[in-house]
Design an enzyme around this catalytic site. Structure first.
Site, short mmCIF file in Angstrom:
data_model
loop_
_atom_site.label_atom_id
_atom_site.label_comp_id
_atom_site.label_asym_id
_atom_site.label_seq_id
_atom_site.Cartn_x
_atom_site.Cartn_y
_atom_site.Cartn_z
N ASP A 81 0.82 -1.22 0.00
CA ASP A 81 0.00 0.00 0.00
C ASP A 81 0.85 1.27 0.00
O ASP A 81 2.06 1.22 0.23
CB ASP A 81 -0.97 0.00 1.19
CG ASP A 81 -0.35 -0.55 2.45
OD1 ASP A 81 0.88 -0.46 2.60
OD2 ASP A 81 -1.09 -1.08 3.30
N ASN B 14 -7.33 -3.40 14.49
CA ASN B 14 -8.71 -3.76 14.15
C ASN B 14 -8.77 -4.96 13.20
O ASN B 14 -9.82 -5.26 12.63
CB ASN B 14 -9.44 -2.56 13.51
CG ASN B 14 -8.80 -2.12 12.19
OD1 ASN B 14 -7.76 -2.66 11.80
ND2 ASN B 14 -9.40 -1.17 11.51
N HIS C 267 -7.06 -5.28 10.33
CA HIS C 267 -6.87 -5.02 8.90
C HIS C 267 -5.56 -5.62 8.39
O HIS C 267 -4.62 -5.84 9.15
CB HIS C 267 -6.99 -3.52 8.56
CG HIS C 267 -5.80 -2.68 8.93
ND1 HIS C 267 -5.91 -1.35 9.24
CD2 HIS C 267 -4.46 -2.94 9.00
CE1 HIS C 267 -4.71 -0.84 9.49
NE2 HIS C 267 -3.82 -1.79 9.36
N GLU D 108 -9.82 -2.55 5.52
CA GLU D 108 -10.41 -2.32 6.83
C GLU D 108 -11.63 -3.23 7.02
O GLU D 108 -12.15 -3.77 6.03
CB GLU D 108 -10.85 -0.84 6.93
CG GLU D 108 -9.72 0.16 6.71
CD GLU D 108 -8.72 0.23 7.88
OE1 GLU D 108 -8.72 -0.67 8.74
OE2 GLU D 108 -7.92 1.19 7.90
C1 F6R Z 1 1.29 -1.08 6.05
C2 F6R Z 1 0.17 -2.01 6.16
C3 F6R Z 1 -0.62 -2.07 7.43
C4 F6R Z 1 0.28 -2.37 8.63
C5 F6R Z 1 -0.55 -2.43 9.91
C6 F6R Z 1 0.33 -2.64 11.12
O1 F6R Z 1 1.91 -1.22 4.81
O2 F6R Z 1 -0.13 -2.70 5.23
O3 F6R Z 1 -1.60 -3.06 7.33
O4 F6R Z 1 0.93 -3.58 8.42
O5 F6R Z 1 -1.27 -1.25 10.07
O6 F6R Z 1 1.19 -1.55 11.26
P1 F6R Z 1 2.33 -1.55 12.33
O7 F6R Z 1 3.34 -2.55 11.91
O8 F6R Z 1 2.89 -0.14 12.28
O9 F6R Z 1 1.72 -1.87 13.65
#
Ligand code: F6R
Length: 257
Positions: A70, A149, A151, A156
Site C-alpha cells: 500500500d 482492528n 486489517h 479495513e
Molecule cells: C502497512 C500495512 C498495514 C500495517 C498495519 C500494522 O503497509 O499494510 O496493514 O501492516 O497497520 O502496522 P504496524 O506494523 O505499524 O503496527
C-alpha cells in the site's frame, strides 16, 4: 483447510530474525522470488535482519522483485511520510533488489483536473499495479502486518471482501493508531485514505507470512486465529489460505490457546 502455522517469539527482535530467515530461505530456493512487503513499525526488525544478512553476504536479492502492499493517497517519492520513503530508508537504500514497486498514489497534480478525472486516473493506476504483479508471475511470498482492528494492507473491516488494488478510506481506529505511531498523536496529519492491494489480490500470494508484536495486537490475533472467518476481521480470511505462517511475539499471543 490447513491451519496457519504459528511461531511464537520472545520479542520484536526475535520476530525480526525468524521472519527474515523465512524470507531468506524462500529466496535461496528461488532467487527470482516476487516478494510482497508492508510498511509500519512491525517490519522494522525484519528489514534490519535482512540488511544484516545482506551485509554478511548471506542474502542475494539481485533477482528479487518487490511489491508493497500500500501507499498513502497522494504521497510518494519526495514525501517524508510516504511508504516510498519509509521503504527506501528502512530497506531499499541498503539491500539492492532487481526492482521494487509501490502503488502510484500520486499520478498527477489533482488541481489540474476534475475530481472524477483524477479518480479515473487512480483507478487506472490500480489496474496497472495488479497487471504488473501478474506480469511478474504473481507474488510468491507476501509479508503482511496486522492492524489493531484486524486489517491487512489497508483492507479495513467491511461487509465485503475486497478484490484487486483500490483506493480505500482508512478506518477511524487506523487513523488513531497511525497518529500515535508516526505523527506524535496528531490525527489531523494522518492521510485519511490509501491505495491498497485488495484481499483477493493478497490471497493470491503462494505463501503469506503475518507478523505482529505487542499487546495492542493481541485481540486482533485472537480474532484472526480463533474468531469467525469474516471480512469484518480481514486477517481471519487468511485462514482460508493453504500456506500461512503467523510470526508473533509472546504479548501478542497472550489471548490464544
Ligand atoms: C502497512 C500495512 C498495514 C500495517 C498495519 C500494522 O503497509 O499494510 O496493514 O501492516 O497497520 O502496522 P504496524 O506494523 O505499524 O503496527
Amino acid at each position: 483447510m490447513k491451519k496457519p502455522t504459528v511461531y511464537c517469539c520472545k520479542n520484536h527482535s526475535e520476530l525480526g530474525r525468524v521472519a527474515a530467515s523465512l524470507i531468506a530461505q524462500q529466496i535461496s530456493q528461488n532467487p527470482n522470488l516476487v516478494l510482497g512487503l508492508p510498511s509500519g513499525k512491525t517490519p522494522i526488525t525484519v528489514y534490519q535482519e535482512l540488511r544484516k544478512k545482506y551485509d554478511n553476504e548471506e542474502l542475494d536479492c539481485s533477482g528479487v522483485t518487490t511489491f508493497n502492499l500500500d501507499e498513502y493517497f497522494q504521497r510518494g517519492k519526495g514525501d517524508a511520510d510516504s511508504y516510498y520513503t519509509f521503504m527506501h530508508e528502512r530497506l531499499f537504500k541498503y539491500v539492492p533488489f532487481k526492482a521494487s514497486y509501490l502503488p502510484n498514489a500520486k499520478p498527477a497534480d489533482p488541481k489540474e483536473m476534475s475530481t472524477s478525472e483524477y479518480l479515473t486516473l487512480i483507478d487506472e493506476e490500480c489496474s496497472k499495479y495488479d497487471k504488473l504483479i501478474e506480469d511478474c508471475g504473481g507474488i510468491d511470498v507476501q509479508l503482511v502486518g496486522i492492524g489493531s482492528n484486524g486489517h491487512i494492507g489497508f483492507n479495513e473491516p467491511s461487509d465485503e471482501i475486497s478484490g484487486g488494488t483500490y483506493l480505500v478510506d482508512l478506518a477511524e481506529q487506523t487513523i488513531k493508531d497511525n497518529a500515535e505511531k508516526f505523527y506524535n498523536g496528531n490525527k489531523s496529519e494522518v492521510p485519511k485514505s490509501a491505495i491498497s492491494m485488495g484481499m483477493e489480490q493478497i490471497m493470491k500470494a503462494k505463501m503469506i507470512i503475518l507478523i505482529a508484536n505487542g499487546i495492542s495486537k493481541a485481540k486482533a490475533i485472537y480474532d484472526a486465529l480463533e474468531g469467525p472467518i469474516t471480512p469484518q476481521v480481514p486477517a481471519s480470511l487468511l485462514r482460508e489460505h493453504e500456506d500461512v505462517i503467523f510470526v508473533i511475539d509472546e504479548a501478542t499471543a497472550s489471548l490464544i490457546d
